[in-house]
Design a protein around this motif. Sequence first.
Motif, short mmCIF file in Angstrom:
data_model
loop_
_atom_site.label_atom_id
_atom_site.label_comp_id
_atom_site.label_asym_id
_atom_site.label_seq_id
_atom_site.Cartn_x
_atom_site.Cartn_y
_atom_site.Cartn_z
N ARG A 22 0.80 -1.23 0.00
CA ARG A 22 0.00 0.00 0.00
C ARG A 22 0.83 1.28 0.00
O ARG A 22 0.27 2.37 -0.04
CB ARG A 22 -0.95 0.01 1.21
N ARG A 23 2.16 1.16 0.05
CA ARG A 23 3.00 2.37 0.13
C ARG A 23 4.21 2.25 -0.78
O ARG A 23 4.75 1.17 -0.98
CB ARG A 23 3.47 2.62 1.57
N THR A 24 4.61 3.42 -1.27
CA THR A 24 5.87 3.54 -2.00
C THR A 24 6.78 4.46 -1.20
O THR A 24 6.35 5.52 -0.73
CB THR A 24 5.64 4.15 -3.40
N PHE A 25 8.04 4.07 -1.02
CA PHE A 25 8.99 4.83 -0.22
C PHE A 25 10.05 5.44 -1.14
O PHE A 25 10.73 4.72 -1.88
CB PHE A 25 9.66 3.93 0.82
N LEU A 26 10.18 6.77 -1.10
CA LEU A 26 11.14 7.49 -1.93
C LEU A 26 12.27 8.02 -1.07
O LEU A 26 12.03 8.66 -0.04
CB LEU A 26 10.45 8.63 -2.67
N LEU A 27 13.48 7.79 -1.49
CA LEU A 27 14.67 8.24 -0.77
C LEU A 27 15.16 9.56 -1.36
O LEU A 27 15.27 9.71 -2.57
CB LEU A 27 15.77 7.20 -0.87
N LEU A 31 2.82 -4.45 -8.56
CA LEU A 31 1.83 -4.81 -7.53
C LEU A 31 0.45 -4.98 -8.15
O LEU A 31 0.17 -4.44 -9.22
CB LEU A 31 1.80 -3.73 -6.45
N PRO A 32 -0.44 -5.71 -7.46
CA PRO A 32 -1.77 -5.97 -8.02
C PRO A 32 -2.62 -4.71 -8.14
O PRO A 32 -3.51 -4.63 -8.98
CB PRO A 32 -2.39 -6.98 -7.04
N ARG A 59 -6.46 -12.37 2.23
CA ARG A 59 -7.52 -11.43 1.87
C ARG A 59 -8.71 -12.19 1.29
O ARG A 59 -8.64 -13.38 1.04
CB ARG A 59 -7.01 -10.41 0.84
N VAL A 60 -9.79 -11.44 1.05
CA VAL A 60 -11.00 -12.06 0.51
C VAL A 60 -10.73 -12.68 -0.86
O VAL A 60 -11.22 -13.76 -1.18
CB VAL A 60 -12.14 -11.02 0.42
N GLY A 61 -9.91 -12.00 -1.67
CA GLY A 61 -9.64 -12.49 -3.02
C GLY A 61 -8.54 -13.53 -3.11
O GLY A 61 -8.18 -13.96 -4.21
N GLY A 62 -7.99 -13.93 -1.99
CA GLY A 62 -6.91 -14.91 -1.98
C GLY A 62 -5.78 -14.46 -1.10
O GLY A 62 -5.96 -13.64 -0.20
N VAL A 63 -4.59 -14.97 -1.34
CA VAL A 63 -3.43 -14.60 -0.53
C VAL A 63 -2.52 -13.70 -1.35
O VAL A 63 -2.46 -13.78 -2.59
CB VAL A 63 -2.65 -15.84 -0.04
N VAL A 64 -1.79 -12.83 -0.65
CA VAL A 64 -0.85 -11.92 -1.29
C VAL A 64 0.35 -11.78 -0.38
O VAL A 64 0.22 -11.73 0.85
CB VAL A 64 -1.52 -10.55 -1.58
N ALA A 65 1.55 -11.74 -0.96
CA ALA A 65 2.78 -11.73 -0.17
C ALA A 65 3.34 -10.33 -0.03
O ALA A 65 3.21 -9.49 -0.93
CB ALA A 65 3.82 -12.64 -0.82
N HIS A 66 3.98 -10.08 1.11
CA HIS A 66 4.74 -8.84 1.32
C HIS A 66 5.85 -8.79 0.28
O HIS A 66 6.64 -9.73 0.15
CB HIS A 66 5.32 -8.84 2.73
N PRO A 67 5.95 -7.70 -0.50
CA PRO A 67 6.93 -7.65 -1.60
C PRO A 67 8.35 -7.36 -1.14
O PRO A 67 8.89 -6.27 -1.34
CB PRO A 67 6.38 -6.51 -2.48
N SER A 112 6.51 -9.79 -10.11
CA SER A 112 5.17 -9.25 -9.91
C SER A 112 4.49 -9.97 -8.76
O SER A 112 4.76 -11.14 -8.47
CB SER A 112 4.33 -9.40 -11.18
N VAL A 113 3.61 -9.24 -8.08
CA VAL A 113 2.88 -9.74 -6.92
C VAL A 113 1.41 -9.86 -7.31
O VAL A 113 0.87 -9.00 -8.00
CB VAL A 113 3.05 -8.80 -5.71
N MET A 114 0.76 -10.92 -6.87
CA MET A 114 -0.65 -11.15 -7.20
C MET A 114 -1.47 -11.32 -5.92
O MET A 114 -0.95 -11.67 -4.87
CB MET A 114 -0.80 -12.43 -8.05
N GLU A 115 -2.76 -11.05 -6.04
CA GLU A 115 -3.73 -11.41 -5.00
C GLU A 115 -4.67 -12.43 -5.63
O GLU A 115 -5.52 -12.07 -6.45
CB GLU A 115 -4.50 -10.20 -4.51
#
Length: 290
Positions: free
Chosen positions: A8-13, A31-32, A135-143, A193-196
């Motif tokens: 849910r977040r993008t980190f910029l340096l 990300l999905p 999640r409701v739509g399935g599983v999703v992994a921490h990227p 790529s990450v999926m849900e």
Amino acid sequence: MILARTLRRTFLLRGSLPGDCLAFLHADPCLPTSTERTEVIDIELRSDGLLSMRCSWGRQATGSARALARALDDSIYRLAVSDEGPAATMNGSILRIGEVRCLLVTEFDGDLSDLAVALIRRGAAFEGIARVFLRVGGVVAHPAKPRLKHFRLATAGLSHAYGELPTLHLDADLSPNAAFCAIDPRMAGVEWSVMEAPVGIVLFVERNEGGRSAITKLRSETAFAQLLRNTRHPQRPDVRGLIGLRTMSEDARAFRLTMGDPISAAALITTRIFHMRVDEPGSVRQESPL
């Protein structure tokens, strides 16, 4: 530059940092869904040689480059978990082997990085590791990337000559064996790529150091009990999480993987993966020839 991303977040340096400590944290998979928030991290070099860090979510710290990298790693992980709210989680990893989406779950201390890297080297598409969200739509992994102690590189099939890998030392010992190396899954030549989505196979991994790697089929009731034991629920468990676990244990094929070493275990999984997708009443146990 993008330092890291969570679901849910993008980190910029902003600023500069000597060495590759922050490169160790860098993770920017597809990300999905689009990330909801952009966080900014400002790094400044002080006159005393230390670095100061100011984060848009309120975190501040001063110290060496390695100390700040460790603090930032911890903060990003905590934000990733807190953002998911009531979602149940489990310690594991998600990879796609051909068209089969697999969930690796473990009870032992460690994060399955050596097995994940061994599978990546055999062509598996990696999604994430350390924390898997239900999640409701399935599983999703921490990227996050797989991370290995330097002396564990060979066990996953990597040469110790991988000196260019981003590393992070967790203590004052600067020897190679004290360093964690971050492994970019794109080294296998596939997009990260990450999926849900649901999974087709669940593998419960147990270590058997020095022994043979073997796969044993599990009944759905046993798989459900194993998933429950490995799942962490928030303070107020969401009944949808329990329903999701039950659905997963009914719809996915479940197996116990006794891992003698990551390389033989990865070979066994990729060799048997398409046979594991369907019922084989006469083939309950398959062992590695190694």
